[in-house]
Design a protein around this motif. Sequence first.
Motif, PDB file in Angstrom:
ATOM      1  N   GLU A  64      -6.658  -5.773  -0.510  1.00 26.43           N
ATOM      2  CA  GLU A  64      -6.106  -4.448  -0.808  1.00 26.43           C
ATOM      3  C   GLU A  64      -6.262  -4.117  -2.292  1.00 26.43           C
ATOM      4  N   ARG A  90       0.830  -1.213   0.000  1.00 24.28           N
ATOM      5  CA  ARG A  90       0.000   0.000   0.000  1.00 24.28           C
ATOM      6  C   ARG A  90       0.860   1.257   0.000  1.00 24.28           C
ATOM      7  N   GLU A  91       1.927   1.235   0.802  1.00 24.35           N
ATOM      8  CA  GLU A  91       2.827   2.399   0.877  1.00 24.35           C
ATOM      9  C   GLU A  91       3.467   2.682  -0.484  1.00 24.35           C
ATOM     10  N   ASP A  92       3.968   1.637  -1.170  1.00 23.94           N
ATOM     11  CA  ASP A  92       4.596   1.843  -2.471  1.00 23.94           C
ATOM     12  C   ASP A  92       3.574   2.346  -3.493  1.00 23.94           C
ATOM     13  N   ALA A  93       2.382   1.783  -3.457  1.00 22.31           N
ATOM     14  CA  ALA A  93       1.353   2.202  -4.417  1.00 22.31           C
ATOM     15  C   ALA A  93       0.975   3.669  -4.222  1.00 22.31           C
ATOM     16  N   ASN A  94       0.782   4.061  -2.954  1.00 19.67           N
ATOM     17  CA  ASN A  94       0.410   5.449  -2.674  1.00 19.67           C
ATOM     18  C   ASN A  94       1.529   6.433  -3.045  1.00 19.67           C
ATOM     19  N   ALA A  95       2.757   6.052  -2.726  1.00 20.81           N
ATOM     20  CA  ALA A  95       3.885   6.943  -3.027  1.00 20.81           C
ATOM     21  C   ALA A  95       4.007   7.169  -4.527  1.00 20.81           C
ATOM     22  N   GLU A  96       3.847   6.089  -5.298  1.00 17.42           N
ATOM     23  CA  GLU A  96       3.971   6.254  -6.754  1.00 17.42           C
ATOM     24  C   GLU A  96       2.835   7.112  -7.293  1.00 17.42           C
ATOM     25  N   GLU A  97       1.628   6.882  -6.768  1.00 20.44           N
ATOM     26  CA  GLU A  97       0.501   7.702  -7.219  1.00 20.44           C
ATOM     27  C   GLU A  97       0.692   9.168  -6.864  1.00 20.44           C
ATOM     28  N   ASP A  98       1.232   9.398  -5.673  1.00 22.78           N
ATOM     29  CA  ASP A  98       1.479  10.810  -5.285  1.00 22.78           C
ATOM     30  C   ASP A  98       2.381  11.504  -6.294  1.00 22.78           C
ATOM     31  N   ARG A 116      -8.300  -0.968  -3.950  1.00 22.57           N
ATOM     32  CA  ARG A 116      -7.623   0.005  -4.825  1.00 22.57           C
ATOM     33  C   ARG A 116      -8.177  -0.051  -6.247  1.00 22.57           C
ATOM     34  N   PRO A 126       1.368  -0.369  -8.328  1.00 23.12           N
ATOM     35  CA  PRO A 126       2.520   0.409  -8.778  1.00 23.12           C
ATOM     36  C   PRO A 126       3.019  -0.130 -10.121  1.00 23.12           C
TER      37      PRO A 126
END
Length: 1010
Positions: free
Chosen positions: A154, A29-37, A158, A163
């Motif tokens: 998850e 989740r952290e990697d997915a959110n960071a890339e989307e940001d 989403r 990612p």
Amino acid sequence: MAVPADPFGTAGLRAAVLAGWAASPARFREDANAEEDLALGGYRDRALVELAQNANDAAARDGQAGRLLLRLREGELAASNTGAVLSAEGVEALCTLRASAKRDASSVGRFGVGFAAVLGLSDAPRVCSTTGAVGFDRARSRAEVERIASLADELVRRGGAVPALRLPWPLDEAAEPGWATTVRLPLRDGAAEGLARRLLEEVGPGLLLGLSHLDEVVIELDGRRRLLAAARDGDEVVVLDDGMPSRWRSTHRTELLPAALLSERPTEERDRRRVTLRWAVPVDAQGRPAPWPDRVPRVVHAPTPTALPCSLPALLLADLPLDPTRRQVAEGALTEHLVGLAAAAYVDLVAALGHPALVPRGMPLGPFDASLTEAVLDRLPHSAVLPGGLSPADVVAVPQAPPGLIDALGAAAPATLPELWVRDGAATTALRVRRVGLGELLESLDGPELSPARWREVYATLVEVPAEDLAGLPVPLADGRTARGPRGLLLPEGPVPAGLAELGLRLVHPQAAHPVLRRAGAIPAGPAQLLADPAVRAAVLDGPEAAGLGLRAGVLDGPEAAGLDPARLATLVLGLVAAADVGVAEHPWLAELELPDDAGELSLPEEMALPGAPVLDLVEPGSYRLPDPAVLEAVGPTPLRAVGVRWSIPLLAARDWLPGAGPDEGPAPLASLDGVPDWVAEVLEPLAPGHPDAVLVPEAVVLGDLDLVHPDAWPAALAVLAADRELRAAVCQPFTVLAETTSARVTGYSAWWLRRNVRLAGASPTGFRLPGTDGLLAALFDPLPDEVGLDPELAAALGVVTDMRTLLAQPGGPDRLLDRLTEPGLALDPATLSRCYAELVAAAAQVEPPERVRAVLGEDTVVRPAAQVLVADRPDLLPLLASRPHLRVSAGLAGDLAALLAVEPATRALARQLRSAELGRGQARAVPEPAHRLRPSLPSQWVEHDEIRVDGVDLPWLLVEGVVHAATMAGLARGLAWVAGDWPGRHQLEAALLDPVALPELLAEADLDP
């Protein structure tokens, strides 16, 4: 299908990531959110910038000039670059966040997140190099995630989004031929293609300015090839954009930062203590600021574009601490320090270009821009940014200074803001330069610092300046002094006579003379203006020792003027008189010029005569002195005559003369004239009784020194007057005078004086008449002797009688006639005497009542006391006056004559005798009808007497209380004619009364009466 080689170990990278996700869904989740940001936030439209940055870093690592090709074709954006090739470390960095492989300080990309920008365009980016290729694919990544049971929930939450850049796959694909690396981005959809197209079109020179190792970018779009190329030469960069150049001038600063400033930055950034910043400003071929080029955003570059707007007319490229989006600057002490460093570097740029266009103006565009602008404006006023190493605090601005003035003044001017800067009012205000008016600047100048010729160059720049601004302008003078302000100075026209500076004249130095001084109040200085200058007048009136003194008002500097030798002063003044061709008529004060005479003394011009002058033959010996021969030789006779040195009978002129005010109030040339008070009393007093001092002579031209003429020399003197046109006019022309609100023409002083003092044939001219005159004049005056030789005009001016009317119209003329009538030996019959008195009354003359008058006595005339003389005011009393002196004029003039001469009328004087008239018994009778027919206005009755006696004298008729008493028919006719007011008709009445038969003939004759 063959499995591609995996030189970069992508399988291991995938396995590690998938294992981590499987072990910790939170990590997924952290990697997915960071890339989307990154992809959807701060990096959404930075794909080309990041690709160019990678190309720049590849060139830097390879140590060569970098090249980049950007091509949009068939739904794919490809970016090919030269330089270092793809490595295993690079692939690993592409797959991670915040862990860049570029840890050296020279790399632009160093945050480990830049490649994520490609996700704004593509879900399956590929990186192909000569060393191998890797690809990323969001769909393949999703398939891998779907195999992990722990991520099922998850993945549902989403919506299947995973990612894209965490799982690399090896590819069997090569870079574009001739390039080290090619990044291929299959565009997601039409929106992505539109974004890519826009980003390609927006690429401009700023990209090459921020990436110093990238020298060429080729853009291929829709079959069109566009080339951007940078040529770097020290601080100058020329960027060609499709052949259109933009030239940039830059300045940079590098600094090793204190470690304390980096304490708040991330760990990997703390090792990057050496920071570099540059400013680049667009310039033209001459190095002057040029308009801002297209496709260069007005934002701060760090070193690629950020979202920080910048209002300064230059591009800032700096190692600024940015937030994770790389769009905004991070607040803190480090940023404040770098803002100060950037401001100092910007001041260096302003100093290098020396142009006011770089001075900040307008409102800041954001907090960072405000801080930067404020820091620049704090430094500029005290920094040496102006030509000559001056700072704005050291200079003044003269907005009204005309072009070329400051350059012409050179060192004489105070430190002034250059004209280029002055014309930019916003820059002048921002620099807090003190403004000075043009007049204040000119007044502050120190004249002696410049040569006269240099001052003329200064004046040439002031031709369009208003005259009031030139009031304090220094002006060099011919005598070495410097005057403050042109007004009243003498501006030489043509060559300046030598030595005039000795007179203290405020004469502009010939080498400084310029027409602009005339417009500012300088006086064109021909000889006439030089002579009229107050300094010359002061030297003449105050004496040689005062020449040039007391005239230093407005003089800044220069030698003191000294007194002059009298001969030198006379020579200088007379030289100006000669050159100006003027004299005492224009400048009466020239009569006060003291001249050295032949005895070594000083004399006034009026006391001197030229050697051989005709006037010397007319005056007593010793009346005049002769001029110093040296002065005469130096200047010649003409200027000496012009100032009043005598040659002939002198001619004196003055304006606005008040003769009755006394000699102290009159013009100098007329102050010592002989007999002026008597002339005033006789000629001017009648015009303003009691106030002759108020009578003004606007233009007076008179003869001088008449009282010096020897009595025996008058014939020769009169011949001189007759031969000279101006001298004659001074005698013959009357004066026009102003008395209160009226004007009059009166006998001039010269004519008046000559009439009183000249003797012709031993007698006054007033006792003669012109030859050829007859009538009354012939009876009263002797003709002018032929030997006198006067022409009629001059003779008349001297008082020689020309006709009775002219005589009586002259001031004193009536008194002169009365005086002539009482002269002994004058033989005059009663009829002529009566005509004289009739002319006197008819002229409405004013006389002083005489003590003696000539009167009729019997058939002759005699001179008797006025108290013994009567005026015959009635014809019936003539028999009573036969034995008494009396005056006879026509009936209408008798009363006026009695009043004029203060002589008693006969009716009043004989009233007592008339009251005792012996009339006897009279018979009232009607006036005969023939008389009435001839004169209808006759009274109707009369009284007939045998005789009428008064005081023993028989009278033919007498008027008693308006009634005619007559003793004879002739007396009746006279009485009737008198009371009828028709005294000339008495003879017709007498004829009608004596012969009534003749009445028709008399009536016919009456028809012809005038």
